[in-house]
Design an enzyme around this catalytic site. Sequence first.
Site, mmCIF file in Angstrom:
data_model
loop_
_atom_site.group_PDB
_atom_site.id
_atom_site.type_symbol
_atom_site.label_atom_id
_atom_site.label_comp_id
_atom_site.label_asym_id
_atom_site.label_seq_id
_atom_site.Cartn_x
_atom_site.Cartn_y
_atom_site.Cartn_z
ATOM 1 N N ARG A 1 3.477 3.049 -8.886
ATOM 2 C CA ARG A 1 3.312 3.932 -7.730
ATOM 3 C C ARG A 1 3.726 5.342 -8.121
ATOM 4 O O ARG A 1 4.826 5.570 -8.621
ATOM 5 C CB ARG A 1 4.147 3.457 -6.545
ATOM 6 N N ASP B 1 -1.628 7.606 -18.506
ATOM 7 C CA ASP B 1 -1.537 7.857 -19.944
ATOM 8 C C ASP B 1 -0.558 6.922 -20.644
ATOM 9 O O ASP B 1 -0.731 6.635 -21.834
ATOM 10 C CB ASP B 1 -1.143 9.312 -20.203
ATOM 11 N N HIS C 1 10.360 6.158 -4.940
ATOM 12 C CA HIS C 1 11.711 6.006 -4.404
ATOM 13 C C HIS C 1 12.687 5.480 -5.454
ATOM 14 O O HIS C 1 13.772 5.007 -5.105
ATOM 15 C CB HIS C 1 11.699 5.065 -3.202
ATOM 16 N N GLU D 1 0.494 4.600 5.604
ATOM 17 C CA GLU D 1 1.897 4.526 6.010
ATOM 18 C C GLU D 1 2.212 5.364 7.243
ATOM 19 O O GLU D 1 3.385 5.586 7.549
ATOM 20 C CB GLU D 1 2.789 4.998 4.862
ATOM 21 N N ASP E 1 7.600 2.496 6.146
ATOM 22 C CA ASP E 1 7.187 3.822 6.613
ATOM 23 C C ASP E 1 6.244 3.736 7.802
ATOM 24 O O ASP E 1 6.344 4.537 8.741
ATOM 25 C CB ASP E 1 6.525 4.595 5.474
#
Length: 252
Positions: A66, A80, A41, A144, A170
């Site tokens: 996230r 990575d 988000h 969620e 959520d």
Amino acid sequence: MFHDRLRAGEPLVGGWVALSDPAIAELTAAEFEFVMLDTEHAPNSTETIANLVRAVEAGGSVPLARAVDNDVGAIKRLLDVGVRGVMVPMVESDAEARRAVEAAKYPPEGNRGVAGTRASGYGRDLDSYFETANEETVLLVQIESANGVDHAEAIAAVEGVDALFVGPADLSATLGCFRQFDDSRFTDAVETILAAGEATDTPVGTLGATPESVERFAAMGFDFLVAGVDQTHLIRGNQEIRAAADRTLRES
């Protein structure tokens, strides 16, 4: 080591960074055991996350991130650049959890691609990183939705899932009680998720955006917490100092 502490269910407390300025990540890192960097988000590119990871490390904390979704490329790119773990949003089944594990782990446990990246010293330490990464990087999956709650124990039981994470906004929205965290639909769902964690020896965490919600969720029995979000701290701090200024000016 952080991965051992998380898997053991230690009461870790983390911060959350959605803003892109490395200074904010560095300031946050000084106060918490880990920092969750957001790409779902927040409009943070992989390059931005790499700089935030450096800032978190400079601040003496553990960088996690996230992913934008349960995508092999998104998960791989975060690992990575050197995050020590990835959180995958909106996981609703054990099959989806296995897909996340496969994306996050090198063969034979998964199918993460191998390359000389920042995580392995740009290739200088690739052999040793390949040997230890599956053990030392963690995977958190978010519950969620009602479907996620229904399958919480099966999700938690998937080998390679290190922790469950409740997304309170959520989850409450999908249950029809948006941000009503005392509603029985929400509290019953949380109890189900916590029971799934206990049954599978999987720690369960969540996010409290304010001191009040942190206290509420801690009392519900979560194992670890994210305490606040960078932008919320800024809003709250600005509102509090403005209110103090207004009171002082009216009284003078």
